[in-house]
Write a protein that holds these residues in place. Structure first.
Motif, mmCIF file in Angstrom:
data_model
loop_
_atom_site.group_PDB
_atom_site.id
_atom_site.type_symbol
_atom_site.label_atom_id
_atom_site.label_comp_id
_atom_site.label_asym_id
_atom_site.label_seq_id
_atom_site.Cartn_x
_atom_site.Cartn_y
_atom_site.Cartn_z
ATOM 1 N N UNK A 39 8.629 -1.131 -2.276
ATOM 2 C CA UNK A 39 7.791 -1.127 -1.027
ATOM 3 C C UNK A 39 7.619 0.411 -0.574
ATOM 4 N N UNK A 40 6.638 1.183 -1.546
ATOM 5 C CA UNK A 40 6.458 2.449 -1.102
ATOM 6 C C UNK A 40 5.368 2.682 -2.022
ATOM 7 N N UNK A 41 4.651 3.860 -1.462
ATOM 8 C CA UNK A 41 3.396 4.244 -2.171
ATOM 9 C C UNK A 41 3.434 4.683 -3.331
ATOM 10 N N UNK A 42 4.825 5.107 -3.668
ATOM 11 C CA UNK A 42 4.984 5.338 -5.091
ATOM 12 C C UNK A 42 5.242 4.331 -6.000
ATOM 13 N N UNK A 43 5.983 3.272 -5.497
ATOM 14 C CA UNK A 43 6.354 2.153 -6.125
ATOM 15 C C UNK A 43 4.954 1.429 -6.500
ATOM 16 N N UNK A 44 4.108 1.516 -5.606
ATOM 17 C CA UNK A 44 2.637 0.880 -5.861
ATOM 18 C C UNK A 44 2.107 1.487 -6.798
ATOM 19 N N UNK A 45 2.151 2.655 -6.862
ATOM 20 C CA UNK A 45 1.364 3.716 -7.842
ATOM 21 C C UNK A 45 1.983 3.281 -9.178
ATOM 22 N N UNK A 46 3.331 3.288 -9.344
ATOM 23 C CA UNK A 46 3.765 3.025 -10.904
ATOM 24 C C UNK A 46 3.542 1.614 -11.093
ATOM 25 N N UNK A 47 3.515 0.573 -10.151
ATOM 26 C CA UNK A 47 3.143 -0.736 -10.372
ATOM 27 C C UNK A 47 1.881 -0.845 -11.027
ATOM 28 N N UNK A 48 0.803 0.014 -10.442
ATOM 29 C CA UNK A 48 -0.299 -0.235 -10.748
ATOM 30 C C UNK A 48 -0.587 0.619 -12.335
ATOM 31 N N UNK A 49 0.089 1.663 -12.430
ATOM 32 C CA UNK A 49 -0.101 2.505 -13.723
ATOM 33 C C UNK A 49 0.621 1.789 -14.815
ATOM 34 N N UNK B 201 -4.481 -3.333 -3.881
ATOM 35 C CA UNK B 201 -5.980 -3.664 -3.951
ATOM 36 C C UNK B 201 -6.576 -2.444 -4.281
ATOM 37 N N UNK B 202 -6.571 -1.537 -3.172
ATOM 38 C CA UNK B 202 -7.154 -0.272 -3.456
ATOM 39 C C UNK B 202 -6.703 0.610 -4.603
ATOM 40 N N UNK B 203 -5.370 0.712 -4.986
ATOM 41 C CA UNK B 203 -4.978 1.585 -5.969
ATOM 42 C C UNK B 203 -5.582 0.975 -7.364
ATOM 43 N N UNK B 204 -5.641 -0.256 -7.429
ATOM 44 C CA UNK B 204 -6.198 -0.892 -8.838
ATOM 45 C C UNK B 204 -7.274 -0.563 -9.033
ATOM 46 N N UNK B 205 -8.336 0.248 -8.031
ATOM 47 C CA UNK B 205 -9.745 0.689 -8.559
ATOM 48 C C UNK B 205 -9.619 2.163 -9.027
ATOM 49 N N UNK B 206 -8.686 2.676 -8.701
ATOM 50 C CA UNK B 206 -8.404 4.177 -9.042
ATOM 51 C C UNK B 206 -7.591 4.618 -10.259
ATOM 52 N N UNK B 207 -6.588 3.619 -10.365
ATOM 53 C CA UNK B 207 -5.435 3.835 -11.665
ATOM 54 C C UNK B 207 -5.814 2.951 -12.488
ATOM 55 N N UNK B 208 -5.790 3.389 -13.677
ATOM 56 C CA UNK B 208 -5.875 3.051 -15.023
ATOM 57 C C UNK B 208 -4.274 2.745 -15.662
ATOM 58 N N UNK B 209 -4.037 1.551 -16.196
ATOM 59 C CA UNK B 209 -2.542 1.371 -16.664
ATOM 60 C C UNK B 209 -2.515 2.186 -18.090
ATOM 61 N N UNK B 210 -1.297 2.540 -18.092
ATOM 62 C CA UNK B 210 -0.922 3.418 -19.324
ATOM 63 C C UNK B 210 -0.233 2.736 -20.139
ATOM 64 N N UNK B 211 -0.604 2.835 -21.484
ATOM 65 C CA UNK B 211 0.208 1.935 -22.736
ATOM 66 C C UNK B 211 1.661 2.154 -22.674
ATOM 67 N N UNK B 212 2.035 3.410 -22.168
ATOM 68 C CA UNK B 212 3.514 3.531 -22.569
ATOM 69 C C UNK B 212 4.128 3.514 -21.235
ATOM 70 N N UNK B 213 3.709 3.115 -20.148
ATOM 71 C CA UNK B 213 4.538 2.782 -18.831
ATOM 72 C C UNK B 213 4.916 1.378 -18.830
ATOM 73 N N UNK B 214 6.226 1.298 -18.535
ATOM 74 C CA UNK B 214 6.917 -0.132 -18.313
ATOM 75 C C UNK B 214 7.482 -0.005 -17.151
ATOM 76 N N UNK B 215 7.079 -1.268 -16.400
ATOM 77 C CA UNK B 215 7.871 -1.187 -14.771
ATOM 78 C C UNK B 215 8.800 -2.432 -15.127
ATOM 79 N N UNK B 216 9.906 -2.119 -14.516
ATOM 80 C CA UNK B 216 11.061 -3.317 -14.415
ATOM 81 C C UNK B 216 11.372 -3.549 -12.882
#
Length: 386
Positions: free
Chosen positions: A82-92, A10-25
């Motif tokens: 389930x890591x901060x990096x995982x959450x970061x890329x999930x939001x990005x 929830x916090x990351x979502x306010x600061x990270x804007x999704x990028x067009x060329x990023x795909x999460x699997x």
């Protein structure tokens, strides 16, 4: 711990804007099924995308080995979900592709697109059709035909227009001839045998994921008794056939529950992970599929090879788990064996005498179940990213 990760998302979502060329699997098991096949397509065709794998268990050596078997691309990252990096890329990531859901209870940002690739068209009830309220919410779901489009719409409570009739990406691997089942077992080469059988029973009791018991365990395991496996092995040896039994990843049974046999080899997910080989990459080099209610046969129809159904517990399974069709046997184009007396004689009939009486039935069901018969990953990519 769950509250911790939800809070950070929830916090990351306010600061990270999704990028067009990023795909999460994401998939279960890690790096598998439809998600992995789509990833391979994108990695091989589009170098301008950054592909991020969210994995439950971080095992970099195994993961990179599997990826190297299918692509030379370096445009990917593997991070623990389930890591901060995982959450970061999930939001990005603008695009999220998964087979079982990922951070299901967290709503995505409005710029993100969540696509449920699932893990097979259903014969048995799934999702809301199975009174399961813990169904992952997605922007899109995929299907293989107009018939399954209606079923997936009901199962995932999503409007039919959001069910993309693309086919399943994993079926791209069906038509490759890169690996074979004996690559998974030391000292075995299927070229030394006249016929190769793949036996894939679905689980009746699960110990992972959706914990449940379906049907009568004693009836369902009737063909897997020690005495009968010994009898079956004698027949297979005399005919120079090899049979691989692939257990379901959620099954309570394990390969250690079965003895050693010369012509029957039990497999779980371990050798697939260690060798970095996808299940669908080894199915082309088989002569017969044996299964029951597993959706694997729906995909196998694309190969137009014989299918045998071992179902000693049809009524009890119907009364417990149930099916998406009123009469599922109508859509099962192969011999239905309900007792051990008929099993070996039918193997002799189909594999030794070459008496395949279900060719037309398979073709009919294939046309009903599959509106697309090639380039599945490409179709998903074009439907979502283009």
């Amino acid at each position: 711990m769950e509250i911790f990760f939800k809070t950070f998302i929830y916090i990351f979502r306010f600061f990270i804007k999704p990028k067009e060329k990023y795909i999460c699997y994401h998939s279960f098991p890690d790096l598998s099924d439809n998600s992995f096949s789509l990833f391979v397509y994108v990695a091989n065709k589009y170098i301008n995308y950054t592909n991020i794998w969210l994995v439950s268990e971080l095992n970099t050596n195994f993961h990179k080995k599997k990826i190297a078997n299918y692509t030379n691309s370096k445009h990917f990252k593997i991070v623990k979900k389930k890591s901060l990096l995982g959450i970061y890329f999930f939001c990005k990531s603008k695009y999220i592709f998964h087979t079982h859901g990922v951070f299901n209870e967290i709503p995505l940002q409005k710029e993100q697109i969540n696509v449920n690739l699932w893990h097979g068209m259903p014969l048995k009830r799934i999702g809301h059709l199975d009174n399961n309220n813990r169904v992952p919410k997605s922007d899109y779901v995929i299907s293989t035909s107009l018939l399954f489009q209606k079923i997936m719409s009901k199962a995932f409570d999503i409007v039919k227009s959001k069910v993309l009739n693309t086919g399943q990406p994993r079926n791209d691997f069906l038509f490759e001839d890169k690996f074979k089942l004996s690559d998974l077992v030391t000292g075995i080469n299927i070229d030394d045998y006249s016929k190769t059988i793949l036996w894939m029973p679905t689980y009746r009791k699960s110990i992972k994921g959706d914990i449940r018991v379906d049907s009568d365990l004693e009836k369902a395991s009737d063909f897997l008794s020690t005495a009968y496996l010994e009898e079956l092995n004698i027949f297979l040896k005399s005919a120079n056939f090899i049979c691989f039994v692939k257990l379901h990843p959620m099954d309570f049974m394990s390969v250690d529950d079965f003895g050693n046999h010369t012509n029957i080899k039990f497999l779980d997910n371990t050798p697939f992970l260690e060798k970095g080989i996808s299940l669908y990459s080894v199915m082309n080099r088989t002569d017969l599929l044996i299964t029951d209610f597993s959706s694997i046969y729906i995909d196998y129809l694309l190969l137009n090879k014989p299918i045998l159904f071992l179902i000693p517990d049809f009524e009890t399974y119907q009364n417990s788990r149930g099916f998406v069709f009123d009469n599922p046997k109508t859509y099962m184009p192969g011999e239905i064996i309900t007792n051990k007396v008929n099993f070996i004689p039918y193997l002799e009939k189909i594999l030794i005498n070459n008496e395949d009486n279900y060719f037309k039935e398979r073709e009919y069901v294939r046309q009903v179940f599959h509106n697309t018969d090639q380039e599945f990953s490409k179709t998903v990519f074009n439907s979502v990213l283009k």
